[in-house]
Design a protein around this motif. Structure first.
Motif, PDB file in Angstrom:
ATOM      1  N   ASP A   1    -102.134 -58.120  26.445  1.00  0.00           N
ATOM      2  CA  ASP A   1    -100.827 -58.371  25.863  1.00  0.00           C
ATOM      3  C   ASP A   1     -99.823 -58.580  27.010  1.00  0.00           C
ATOM      4  O   ASP A   1    -100.215 -58.610  28.190  1.00  0.00           O
ATOM      5  N   SER A   2     -98.598 -58.749  26.685  1.00  0.00           N
ATOM      6  CA  SER A   2     -97.558 -58.870  27.710  1.00  0.00           C
ATOM      7  C   SER A   2     -96.324 -58.121  27.212  1.00  0.00           C
ATOM      8  O   SER A   2     -96.278 -57.707  26.058  1.00  0.00           O
TER       9      SER A   2
ATOM     10  N   PRO B   1     -98.961 -70.298  20.496  1.00  0.00           N
ATOM     11  CA  PRO B   1     -97.708 -69.819  19.881  1.00  0.00           C
ATOM     12  C   PRO B   1     -96.679 -69.500  20.963  1.00  0.00           C
ATOM     13  O   PRO B   1     -97.034 -69.023  22.042  1.00  0.00           O
ATOM     14  N   SER B   2     -95.428 -69.778  20.656  1.00  0.00           N
ATOM     15  CA  SER B   2     -94.307 -69.493  21.556  1.00  0.00           C
ATOM     16  C   SER B   2     -94.480 -70.102  22.940  1.00  0.00           C
ATOM     17  O   SER B   2     -93.948 -69.591  23.922  1.00  0.00           O
TER      18      SER B   2
ATOM     19  N   HIS C   1     -93.843 -60.435  19.596  1.00  0.00           N
ATOM     20  CA  HIS C   1     -92.730 -61.374  19.764  1.00  0.00           C
ATOM     21  C   HIS C   1     -93.132 -62.821  19.512  1.00  0.00           C
ATOM     22  O   HIS C   1     -92.324 -63.633  19.056  1.00  0.00           O
ATOM     23  N   ASN C   2     -94.382 -63.166  19.817  1.00  0.00           N
ATOM     24  CA  ASN C   2     -94.811 -64.553  19.617  1.00  0.00           C
ATOM     25  C   ASN C   2     -94.642 -64.975  18.158  1.00  0.00           C
ATOM     26  O   ASN C   2     -94.819 -64.174  17.254  1.00  0.00           O
ATOM     27  N   ASP C   3     -94.320 -66.230  17.976  1.00  0.00           N
ATOM     28  CA  ASP C   3     -94.165 -66.789  16.626  1.00  0.00           C
ATOM     29  C   ASP C   3     -95.486 -67.436  16.216  1.00  0.00           C
ATOM     30  O   ASP C   3     -95.790 -68.553  16.652  1.00  0.00           O
TER      31      ASP C   3
ATOM     32  N   HIS D   1     -97.485 -59.691  21.638  1.00  0.00           N
ATOM     33  CA  HIS D   1     -98.118 -59.928  20.334  1.00  0.00           C
ATOM     34  C   HIS D   1     -97.130 -59.705  19.192  1.00  0.00           C
ATOM     35  O   HIS D   1     -97.325 -60.195  18.080  1.00  0.00           O
TER      36      HIS D   1
END
Lengths: 301, 301, 301, 301
Positions: D218-219, D102-103, A276-278, A274
């Motif tokens: 999350d990851s 996203p991403s 790191h995602n853009d 959460h």
């Protein structure tokens, strides 16, 4: 083999002891204005001996276009580029005839080919990069004219002296002023600095460290940061030839490189998804991303 | 692109109006004795102006090795070869600036690239073959030394004047003396004849025909027959890159060629299978074939 | 290797004894309507057993698209194509376990790989062409939709029974009605004839000759003529990858082919240049050529 | 394109919504013992759902060899590999029809191709790696048999929980016990741990961190360290295709990777040359290096 690229393709040749080094650039579109000065300016930037920080030899590499243009316009045919070796001393590093240098390719070449050039690094000499720089000069000119592409690289660390964004960690990965730097930095600014570091305070420390090493007949490592702006949409291929994979291939093929990162790089591995995602956001009424941790592969401005 | 080959690979550059033509030969094994004379001998054989049968220009193409060797031994690295253009007249065929020549590539280049070299054929000039010949000279030297390969080509027809085996048909497709010729013909013999036809009677008629054409400011077509002896077992690949497919590719890439045959060629299509198949027989206590209609892809001597 | 093509590329796999034959078609543009029937129609045309002239096996090759499309539209991703082998008898040609067949690839495979498939031709089986036909069906659909390309091939000779334009010679090389045929022939017409020869009289004789051979447990050779209309301008590359060189490569990679001609072919070599050159003329107010001896590499309609 | 490699080459196909995913492995030497179990063992290691740490789907990917072997022995011909998609739900991630994630590659595919698979990641799905793993299983079997090559990879950090050698710095760059680990670690040991981290204490913390992320939907990121032992001398090419450049290319082509290091990596850039160079020493009466900062490109044991 000594070839890189598919549609725009460079094949290089040359050792430091031979008559010349050079390359053939195939696949350059026709109709591009191209004279030797377009290439020479990059060879001059590559050349050792520009400051007292690097090796003292002043090689004055002069490129001559052999083919592929007429009256300063490309024909769409292969562009042969030649840079004569002014100094073909067969034994300028004479000890290397007898002993392989540590962490050089001497021994590896001997193991692979059972023979190696007697002087300098032969094909592993840094002079090999002349062909790449020359080809890159042509590619860059085309990309700039047609797509407005801007490529700026700078030294971001030398030894353990680093620009602030290196080694720092926060949830945004990189501080705001780093993104500001990437968006605004221009090559002309970088080139004004002998170390090619755009942060004056850091550059001064780097210069000092390099001088220390030089006086001790030693050398130091470092990292380079590169930003490419206005990259056309769709470059690269799914799976094996992702843009970042091709970049990694190209960068690790430069002599004495040992690592490559894109976007958030290794720092990004410390984050939760959460963070790191853009996230997708509206930018000028179009879809864009709030951050760019993926290193440009998601962003539409 | 201007590259041919996978493990042994040549990339060529050069138009007649530029500073030089040449090539990079990549993948040549290390440790091969190689000096300029090894290549020059083939460039001299290629050169126009060797007799009064061909174009009068005496181009004196002198090759210079730029890289890839040291003290006359190949290093395993790319071999850069350069042949300066002595005469870079930008307008020696001035009418071609205005009108595309029939059955030349002028118009085709204009359609593909929207630009073309102003003089001569540019990239479609026969000078482009210099790079191929130079690369071929290196390949042939290696193949001869390591595998005893012998390559002999000769002119087998000019206009409708043909060596006896052309246009003849019998159940064996080719008469016995043709096979005898293929087994024994040597390049030195061929080169003694101005037309490069090893049959004296036929050669005389060919020479006459060529003179007729020349006097009428005309030209004539012809065919070349080539035999390669001692080809290593296993060259080529199943399916797309069969040896004969690669040969066809290479041969049809030579300017102004329009056909390729191997083994029985088009003649073979007129036969029944029982006539055309190459029966297995004992040859020197090993498996061999009685005939060679398949053109070498079955034969083990 | 088992791959052909650069931007549009097919890689094939499969022997007759395995579970399936097939291919991966990479580089097909996205957005093309493509369902299995588009490919099946060509596999059915390829299939042996369509008449009593060919091998009796009715193989019923059914293609299944594995990937690269969704809801009948191509995604731009690799298209996996699979054709199950219905009959995987490991020993249907059992003698070939013991003896290599003359003029087949059995012995050549053994020499190259030291192993070969025990039944049929393995990789040299004519079933290998299924992958090519499938890929060709996709290529053809795209070329037809986007460029209006029409490809028609027909049998022009069987044994020594030939359509009139074969073996004839005059100053125009080919009679007017041959050009008329090339300009008008349609695949539907060709397919109506069991021999695939559009000349009824000649076809009858061919059929008879084939029956003769078949009754004698023999086979006969032949030639195929192919015309491609509306080829986009600029296909092919100068030098090594000329369009005709790529065609020759592709054609000679088909099993049991021994020759390739384009345009005037071998006949053209018997002419003087003034007879053979294609003169520029006005055609519909544009530059065109009076003749087409060069086989399409000069013509602009 | 979807092909990687030159002499040993894999071409992959397949999206998660199609009938199957798979690949063609071309260039595998003949005579290698190869059955489906050799490949299945690696697909099972790749498969999600092996522990409660990963995605819950149990995909049971079963590979079927389509071609290239007979009686469990490779023929030297292309090996077709197929893994049926058991679950071809066209809309299992239905929101992605409406919004790009996203991403993920959703938006990038749309920009490049103007179309994308409606469900899952299409070609960017992690299922694409099945083809790579299958090809890798064959490559690894060959390399192990012929050269004794051993490849062991393990998780060296998850989030900011790292094995001790990560983030540490001293003059030797890596502590002695790291080298000891690289020399002795075996895949069997690694596979016993659910996180694939060979350091029990660290692994426990990693597992906890992953559970935290999972519970929060999350990851987390992480790094993998890989050692390859007994690499044959001479792999890779000078200049563009250095071994480390090809590794970087391959690694960065794996989905969701952002960095690559070899040998001393980025840490090495903080050192002086005299600290970083690998000095030549005698090892078992042969030339060897005291350290291995260059990551294997200098070392001869």
């Amino acid at each position: 083999m000594s070839t890189f690229g598919t549609l725009f393709r460079v094949t290089t040749f040359g050792e430091s002891h031979g008559k010349s080094v050079g390359c053939i650039v195939d696949g350059c579109p026709p109709g591009l204005s191209l004279v030797e000065a377009d290439i020479q300016i990059q060879l001059d930037r590559r050349r050792p001996g520009q400051s007292n920080l690097t090796t003292p030899r002043d090689e004055k590499d002069k490129v001559a276009i052999q083919s592929g243009t007429e009256s300063g316009i490309t024909l769409g045919t292969p562009i042969g580029l030649l840079v004569p070796n002014q100094d073909q001393r067969p034994h300028d590093y004479s000890e290397t005839d007898l002993y392989p240098r540590p962490s050089h390719a001497d021994w590896t070449y001997l193991q692979k080919y059972s023979i190696k050039a007697s002087s300098g690094g032969g094909r592993a000499s840094a002079r090999e990069t002349i062909g790449r720089v020359a080809a890159g000069a042509i590619a860059e000119k085309y990309l700039k004219l047609v797509h407005g592409v801007e490529i700026v690289a700078f030294v971001s660390s030398v030894s353990n002296i680093a620009m602030p964004f290196i080694n720092e960690q926060d949830e945004r990965l990189f501080p705001e002023d780093f993104w500001e730097l990437l968006n605004t930095i221009r090559r002309e600014e970088v080139d004004k600095d002998a170390v090619r570091c755009p942060d004056k305070t850091v550059s001064d420390k780097m210069r000092e460290r390099i001088h220390e090493a030089k006086e001790a007949k030693d050398s130091v490592g470092g990292t380079i940061t590169c930003v490419i702006r206005n990259v056309p949409v769709g470059l690269g291929e799914p799976c094996f030839d992702k843009l970042e994979a091709k970049f990694a291939h190209a960068m690790l093929s430069i002599p004495a490189t040992k690592g490559f990162e894109i976007g958030s790089g290794f720092k990004g591995t410390t984050l939760f998804g959460h963070q790191h995602n853009d996230p997708w956001v509206l930018k000028n009424d179009r879809l864009g991303t709030k951050t760019n941790n993926s290193g440009g592969t998601q962003v539409i401005m």
